[in-house]
Design an enzyme around this catalytic site. Structure first.
Site, PDB file in Angstrom:
ATOM      1  N   ARG A   1     -10.724   0.039  14.566  1.00  0.00           N
ATOM      2  CA  ARG A   1     -10.591   0.704  13.268  1.00  0.00           C
ATOM      3  C   ARG A   1     -11.529  -0.057  12.334  1.00  0.00           C
ATOM      4  NH1 ARG A   1      -4.670   1.314  10.414  1.00  0.00           N
ATOM      5  NH2 ARG A   1      -5.060  -0.891  10.015  1.00  0.00           N
TER       6      ARG A   1
ATOM      7  N   HIS B   1      -6.118  -7.218  13.130  1.00  0.00           N
ATOM      8  CA  HIS B   1      -4.905  -6.394  13.108  1.00  0.00           C
ATOM      9  C   HIS B   1      -4.536  -6.016  14.536  1.00  0.00           C
ATOM     10  CE1 HIS B   1      -1.857  -4.008  11.224  1.00  0.00           C
ATOM     11  NE2 HIS B   1      -2.367  -2.846  11.535  1.00  0.00           N
TER      12      HIS B   1
ATOM     13  N   TYR C   1      14.710  31.039   2.857  1.00  0.00           N
ATOM     14  CA  TYR C   1      13.516  31.786   3.264  1.00  0.00           C
ATOM     15  C   TYR C   1      13.598  32.203   4.722  1.00  0.00           C
ATOM     16  CZ  TYR C   1      10.876  30.416  -0.932  1.00  0.00           C
ATOM     17  OH  TYR C   1      10.424  30.257  -2.208  1.00  0.00           O
TER      18      TYR C   1
ATOM     19  N   CYS D   1      13.020  24.061   1.254  1.00  0.00           N
ATOM     20  CA  CYS D   1      12.053  24.668   0.337  1.00  0.00           C
ATOM     21  C   CYS D   1      11.213  23.580  -0.319  1.00  0.00           C
ATOM     22  CB  CYS D   1      12.769  25.454  -0.759  1.00  0.00           C
ATOM     23  SG  CYS D   1      14.001  26.620  -0.163  1.00  0.00           S
ATOM     24  N   MET D   2      10.246  23.974  -1.128  1.00  0.00           N
ATOM     25  CA  MET D   2       9.403  22.989  -1.792  1.00  0.00           C
ATOM     26  C   MET D   2      10.212  22.091  -2.724  1.00  0.00           C
ATOM     27  SD  MET D   2       6.007  23.524  -4.146  1.00  0.00           S
ATOM     28  CE  MET D   2       4.998  24.298  -2.895  1.00  0.00           C
ATOM     29  N   ASP D   3      11.140  22.693  -3.483  1.00  0.00           N
ATOM     30  CA  ASP D   3      11.873  21.935  -4.504  1.00  0.00           C
ATOM     31  C   ASP D   3      13.379  21.922  -4.289  1.00  0.00           C
ATOM     32  OD1 ASP D   3       9.340  21.909  -5.874  1.00  0.00           O
ATOM     33  OD2 ASP D   3       9.805  23.980  -6.441  1.00  0.00           O
TER      34      ASP D   3
ATOM     35  N   ARG E   1       1.251 -10.443   7.194  1.00  0.00           N
ATOM     36  CA  ARG E   1       1.207  -9.248   6.332  1.00  0.00           C
ATOM     37  C   ARG E   1       2.409  -8.358   6.656  1.00  0.00           C
ATOM     38  NH1 ARG E   1      -3.816  -9.480   8.949  1.00  0.00           N
ATOM     39  NH2 ARG E   1      -3.177  -7.675  10.161  1.00  0.00           N
TER      40      ARG E   1
ATOM     41  N   LYS F   1       0.850  -1.204   0.000  1.00  0.00           N
ATOM     42  CA  LYS F   1       0.000   0.000   0.000  1.00  0.00           C
ATOM     43  C   LYS F   1       0.882   1.249   0.000  1.00  0.00           C
ATOM     44  CE  LYS F   1      -0.207  -0.322   4.990  1.00  0.00           C
ATOM     45  NZ  LYS F   1      -0.981  -0.770   6.159  1.00  0.00           N
TER      46      LYS F   1
HETATM   47  C1  LIG Z   1      -0.173  -1.536   6.820  1.00  0.00           C
HETATM   48  C2  LIG Z   1      -0.737  -2.785   7.344  1.00  0.00           C
HETATM   49  C3  LIG Z   1       0.079  -3.904   7.538  1.00  0.00           C
HETATM   50  C4  LIG Z   1       1.576  -3.863   7.425  1.00  0.00           C
HETATM   51  O1  LIG Z   1       2.074  -3.251   8.576  1.00  0.00           O
HETATM   52  P1  LIG Z   1       3.645  -3.180   8.946  1.00  0.00           P
HETATM   53  O2  LIG Z   1       3.640  -2.807  10.372  1.00  0.00           O
HETATM   54  O3  LIG Z   1       4.241  -2.131   8.083  1.00  0.00           O
HETATM   55  O4  LIG Z   1       4.219  -4.522   8.682  1.00  0.00           O
HETATM   56  C5  LIG Z   1      -0.530  -5.077   7.923  1.00  0.00           C
HETATM   57  N1  LIG Z   1      -1.851  -5.152   8.111  1.00  0.00           N
HETATM   58  C6  LIG Z   1      -2.678  -4.095   7.951  1.00  0.00           C
HETATM   59  C7  LIG Z   1      -4.135  -4.256   8.183  1.00  0.00           C
HETATM   60  C8  LIG Z   1      -2.146  -2.877   7.581  1.00  0.00           C
HETATM   61  O5  LIG Z   1      -2.958  -1.821   7.450  1.00  0.00           O
END
Ligand SMILES: *Cc1c(COP(=O)(O)O)cnc(C)c1O
Length: 387
Positions: free
Chosen positions: A146, A174, A279, A327-329, A233, A52
């Site tokens: 969540r 999670h 700046y 700065c931005m860039d 995950r 993600k």
């Molecule tokens: C982002 C996410 C992960 C991965 O998390 P890490 O701590 O970066 O390994 C796993 N499960 C869910 C639901 C997440 O949102």
């Protein structure tokens, strides 16, 4: 004097590395991380790569392609659009959308063979109402509050399994406090695990066929090996670090950072004692000095809080502190103590140069955040390449 970019190693570099600022991804480091993390998984448990947020800023397509090559066959993303992008680039295997997908986008789940998280019971009904088969993983809320149906609502969770249009291939929860050794966090994490396994038991009692289960993210795998399932995950650890400097330095697992962030030096100039830079006149030269202007700024994800000496970059194996405001860039750095710095040379923003290293965790530390945020905010203007 000849500029560096026309000589030395630089002449062998492809054209993209001659741009303003870019990301080099180490395929070897990624391979190492996949290997060591797989080594922690029990038999039958598969690595699901969290790609993600553009693979935590690394570049989701490049990283996922490399992971496919390494035999990784499961991915999770935050949104349907992230999943679609991966499929369009021919990423193979399961792709799980962790977040909400709008009913008007349900057709994308089917067209691109994505699995959708069932984020609560009401959402399950919505998915089912669409009328065509959708692959899904049921999210169970065991205390983070969540996404996920509440773990005590067994009746609702078991009804999700009877919805005819959902092809349920997974059930997961999670953990939200698995990253510390604090006794309260430990108790809480174990209670989350217990609540999840209790849900599975109650579902079994009701004759539900249990699909593949998953609980752990990076910290869960490292700190709670007992909470394993059919998938783990993996996000931040896959990219070769943990969320904080302290955790990364203490981590017993030999992870290697995948990402190096570099920027081109556009200009080197001399400043006389008493002159300002940047700046807001936030920097005044205490002596005659030399500064370099880097082609990277906060729009690229370099936090503005690194301004005025809070952060540094590496040039030729030496540290160059940020002067004035980011700065931005562009960013100004002090190169008074670095001999021979010239326009066209590169600076390392994240990564190694000589004996020195600046980790994303160091920048996070200076900016008061975690490495996950620093990485995932690296902007679209940076080009990303596997080296
Ligand atoms: C982002 C996410 C992960 C991965 O998390 P890490 O701590 O970066 O390994 C796993 N499960 C869910 C639901 C997440 O949102």
């Amino acid at each position: 004097m000849e500029r560096r970019q026309f000589g030395g190693l630089d002449c062998f570099r492809p054209a993209f590395m001659k741009g303003r600022a870019w990301i080099e991804l180490s395929g070897a480091a990624l391979e190492n991380n996949v290997r060591v993390l797989r080594g922690l998984l029990p038999r039958g448990c598969e690595l699901m790569a969290a790609v993600k947020a553009n693979a935590y800023g690394h570049g989701a397509v490049q990283v996922s392609r490399e992971l496919n090559r390494l035999g990784v066959r499961a991915f999770c993303v935050a949104s349907v659009s992230e999943g679609v992008e991966l499929r369009k680039k021919r990423i193979r295997g399961e792709i799980l959308v962790l977040g909400y997908t709008h009913p008007e986008q349900f057709h994308l789940l089917r067209r691109y063979r994505l699995s959708q998280s069932v984020i609560d019971y009401a959402y399950a009904l919505e998915l089912n109402r669409w009328g065509k088969k959708i692959k899904a993983h049921v999210a169970v809320d065991t205390g983070m509050h969540r996404l996920g149906e509440r773990c005590e609502n067994i009746e609702a969770i078991s009804r999700i399994f009877s919805l005819g249009n959902l092809r349920i291939e997974g059930i997961y929860t999670h953990l939200c406090a698995s990253d510390t050794a604090d006794p309260r966090d430990k108790d809480f994490t174990l209670s989350q695990g217990n609540a999840f396994f209790e849900v599975l038991d109650r579902l079994k009692e009701r004759g539900v066929q249990i699909p593949r289960i998953h609980i752990q993210a990076s910290y869960g795998l490292l700190n709670y090996p007992g909470l394993s399932g059919d998938y783990a995950r993996m996000g931040i650890a896959l990219y070769g670090m943990l969320s904080t400097k302290n955790d990364t330095e203490k981590c017993a697992v030999p992870l290697e950072p995948v990402l190096t962030l570099k920027a081109r030096i556009m200009v080197v100039k001399h400043l006389y004692k008493g002159e300002y830079a940047g700046y807001g006149l936030q920097f005044t030269a205490g002596n005659d000095m030399k500064l370099a202007v880097l082609a990277i700024g906060y729009a690229d994800g370099l936090p503005r809080s690194l301004s005025c000496g809070a952060g540094s970059v590496l040039i030729d194996g030496r540290k160059a502190p940020v002067i004035g405001r980011v700065c931005m860039d562009q960013t100004l750095v002090d190169v008074s103590d670095i001999p021979g710095v010239e326009a066209g040379q590169e600076a390392v923003i994240i990564g190694r140069s000589g004996d020195l290293e600046i980790g994303a965790w160091d920048i996070a530390d200076s900016a008061g955040t975690i490495s996950n945020e620093i990485l995932s905010r690296l902007g679209p203007r940076l080009e990303r390449y596997i080296v």
